[in-house]
Design a protein around this motif. Sequence first.
Motif, PDB file in Angstrom:
ATOM      1  N   ARG A   8       1.276  -1.223   0.023  1.00 49.78           N
ATOM      2  CA  ARG A   8       0.564   0.121  -0.266  1.00 49.78           C
ATOM      3  C   ARG A   8       0.915   1.170   0.109  1.00 49.78           C
ATOM      4  N   ALA A   9       0.060   2.444  -0.264  1.00 50.81           N
ATOM      5  CA  ALA A   9       1.203   3.438  -0.955  1.00 50.81           C
ATOM      6  C   ALA A   9       1.303   4.626   0.814  1.00 50.81           C
ATOM      7  N   ARG A  10       1.037   4.332   1.888  1.00 55.40           N
ATOM      8  CA  ARG A  10       1.100   4.899   2.546  1.00 55.40           C
ATOM      9  C   ARG A  10       2.195   3.673   3.268  1.00 55.40           C
ATOM     10  N   LEU A  11       2.305   2.609   3.373  1.00 54.92           N
ATOM     11  CA  LEU A  11       3.812   1.863   3.752  1.00 54.92           C
ATOM     12  C   LEU A  11       4.587   2.760   2.951  1.00 54.92           C
ATOM     13  N   VAL A  12       4.831   2.564   1.818  1.00 53.76           N
ATOM     14  CA  VAL A  12       6.134   2.760   0.783  1.00 53.76           C
ATOM     15  C   VAL A  12       6.294   4.675   1.188  1.00 53.76           C
ATOM     16  N   THR A  13       4.945   5.181   1.806  1.00 55.43           N
ATOM     17  CA  THR A  13       6.001   6.401   2.176  1.00 55.43           C
ATOM     18  C   THR A  13       6.731   6.075   3.215  1.00 55.43           C
ATOM     19  N   ALA A  14       5.810   6.000   4.150  1.00 53.33           N
ATOM     20  CA  ALA A  14       6.742   5.429   5.499  1.00 53.33           C
ATOM     21  C   ALA A  14       8.024   4.806   5.449  1.00 53.33           C
ATOM     22  N   LEU A  15       8.165   3.537   4.269  1.00 54.59           N
ATOM     23  CA  LEU A  15       9.579   2.930   4.623  1.00 54.59           C
ATOM     24  C   LEU A  15      10.925   4.341   4.148  1.00 54.59           C
ATOM     25  N   SER A  16       9.811   4.903   3.074  1.00 55.94           N
ATOM     26  CA  SER A  16      10.645   5.806   2.236  1.00 55.94           C
ATOM     27  C   SER A  16      11.385   6.689   3.264  1.00 55.94           C
ATOM     28  N   LYS A  17      10.809   7.421   3.768  1.00 55.14           N
ATOM     29  CA  LYS A  17      11.276   8.311   5.399  1.00 55.14           C
ATOM     30  C   LYS A  17      12.162   7.711   6.176  1.00 55.14           C
ATOM     31  N   GLU A  18      11.726   6.734   6.193  1.00 57.69           N
ATOM     32  CA  GLU A  18      12.800   5.778   7.335  1.00 57.69           C
ATOM     33  C   GLU A  18      14.217   5.974   6.594  1.00 57.69           C
ATOM     34  N   ALA A  19      14.251   5.104   5.553  1.00 55.82           N
ATOM     35  CA  ALA A  19      15.611   5.186   5.206  1.00 55.82           C
ATOM     36  C   ALA A  19      15.991   5.912   4.631  1.00 55.82           C
ATOM     37  N   VAL A  20      16.071   7.022   4.185  1.00 53.89           N
ATOM     38  CA  VAL A  20      16.411   8.280   3.872  1.00 53.89           C
ATOM     39  C   VAL A  20      16.548   8.598   5.491  1.00 53.89           C
ATOM     40  N   ARG A  21      16.456   8.650   6.435  1.00 51.18           N
ATOM     41  CA  ARG A  21      16.318   9.479   7.283  1.00 51.18           C
ATOM     42  C   ARG A  21      17.544   8.511   8.282  1.00 51.18           C
ATOM     43  N   VAL A  22      17.673   7.429   8.411  1.00 48.31           N
ATOM     44  CA  VAL A  22      18.345   6.622   8.467  1.00 48.31           C
ATOM     45  C   VAL A  22      20.336   6.034   7.651  1.00 48.31           C
ATOM     46  N   GLU A  23      19.996   6.563   6.505  1.00 44.98           N
ATOM     47  CA  GLU A  23      21.189   6.615   5.056  1.00 44.98           C
ATOM     48  C   GLU A  23      21.089   5.176   4.400  1.00 44.98           C
ATOM     49  N   ARG A  24      19.985   4.376   4.181  1.00 38.62           N
ATOM     50  CA  ARG A  24      19.920   3.114   3.821  1.00 38.62           C
ATOM     51  C   ARG A  24      18.956   2.564   3.030  1.00 38.62           C
ATOM     52  N   GLU A  25      19.199   1.506   1.880  1.00 37.18           N
ATOM     53  CA  GLU A  25      18.610   1.374   1.118  1.00 37.18           C
ATOM     54  C   GLU A  25      17.861   0.217   1.298  1.00 37.18           C
ATOM     55  N   VAL A  26      16.373   0.203   1.349  1.00 37.71           N
ATOM     56  CA  VAL A  26      15.790  -1.125   1.290  1.00 37.71           C
ATOM     57  C   VAL A  26      14.991  -1.628  -0.097  1.00 37.71           C
ATOM     58  N   GLY A  27      15.754  -2.699  -0.559  1.00 37.34           N
ATOM     59  CA  GLY A  27      15.255  -3.617  -1.285  1.00 37.34           C
ATOM     60  C   GLY A  27      14.358  -3.560  -1.083  1.00 37.34           C
ATOM     61  N   CYS A  28      12.702  -3.741  -2.242  1.00 38.28           N
ATOM     62  CA  CYS A  28      11.495  -3.722  -1.714  1.00 38.28           C
ATOM     63  C   CYS A  28      10.730  -5.073  -3.246  1.00 38.28           C
ATOM     64  N   LEU A  29       9.782  -5.485  -2.532  1.00 39.96           N
ATOM     65  CA  LEU A  29       9.163  -6.780  -3.562  1.00 39.96           C
ATOM     66  C   LEU A  29       7.364  -5.998  -3.334  1.00 39.96           C
ATOM     67  N   ILE A  30       6.773  -5.909  -4.119  1.00 35.89           N
ATOM     68  CA  ILE A  30       5.059  -5.267  -4.218  1.00 35.89           C
ATOM     69  C   ILE A  30       5.079  -7.065  -4.027  1.00 35.89           C
ATOM     70  N   GLN A  31       4.115  -6.673  -2.624  1.00 32.09           N
ATOM     71  CA  GLN A  31       2.962  -8.382  -2.565  1.00 32.09           C
ATOM     72  C   GLN A  31       2.081  -8.788  -2.778  1.00 32.09           C
ATOM     73  N   VAL A  32       1.647  -9.428  -3.704  1.00 30.11           N
ATOM     74  CA  VAL A  32       0.841  -9.799  -5.127  1.00 30.11           C
ATOM     75  C   VAL A  32      -0.279 -10.185  -4.210  1.00 30.11           C
ATOM     76  N   ALA A  33      -1.727  -9.976  -3.778  1.00 30.82           N
ATOM     77  CA  ALA A  33      -2.698 -10.697  -3.980  1.00 30.82           C
ATOM     78  C   ALA A  33      -3.654 -11.618  -4.844  1.00 30.82           C
ATOM     79  N   LEU A  34      -2.733 -12.769  -4.411  1.00 32.16           N
ATOM     80  CA  LEU A  34      -4.278 -13.388  -5.838  1.00 32.16           C
ATOM     81  C   LEU A  34      -5.560 -14.190  -5.920  1.00 32.16           C
TER      82      LEU A  34
END
Length: 239
Positions: A106-132
Amino acid sequence: MTDRKAQLAANLANVEERITAACTAAGRKREEVTLIVVTKTYPASDVRILSELGARHVAENRDQDAAPKSAECSDLPLLWHFVGQLQTNKVRSVVGYADFVQSVDRARLVTALSKEAVRVEREVGCLIQVALDAQESGRGERGGVGPGGVEELAELVARSPGLRLDGLMTVAPLTGEYAGRQRQAFERLMDLSTVVRRAHPAANMVSAGMSSDLEQAVAAGATHVRVGTAVLGLRPGLR
């Protein structure tokens, strides 16, 4: 060798044989498939043994278990995958240790992950979880975004600072048209991966398949399989 180390070594060897046989049957090279050992509910001592036995990727689904375990094993050459449903209030903790978050849905989670990754200067690999098991743009029973929402969410991850779009993940659904049809479910995931890779060629991870259905995932083209029970044994409370 301790009894536990011998047990884990035997289990790992058995899973390795299964993956190798599945790759051979599918006409694939063994190195095309990465094993992720799901260590949830098991202690850091098991993670340490697995590392000694050559495991490099481990996964957890609950931050309250993963955070202390990863800290205790911080000296080991491991890559940590977070695979559970992730609430935004746990993002700060998870970004502190997770190399990959496989449950972005979800978009809200992406925003939160991005903000924190930038804050701690990390790059986090992300996979989109697909609900079939979801409607085209709905949410799944166990998290995930419906197939119709994948491209938009992938685009959001790709342009978010601190995040790297690595690919797609799914769990074989228990309900809906793909219930009991793991091979077809994983083939649908591969189709979606093809669509995503047209816009984002580097997003080539496809995480699918667990202890009971890793062969179907390999046959469909998965690049990563997430195996817990077949390596560590039946989880406490499930015996």
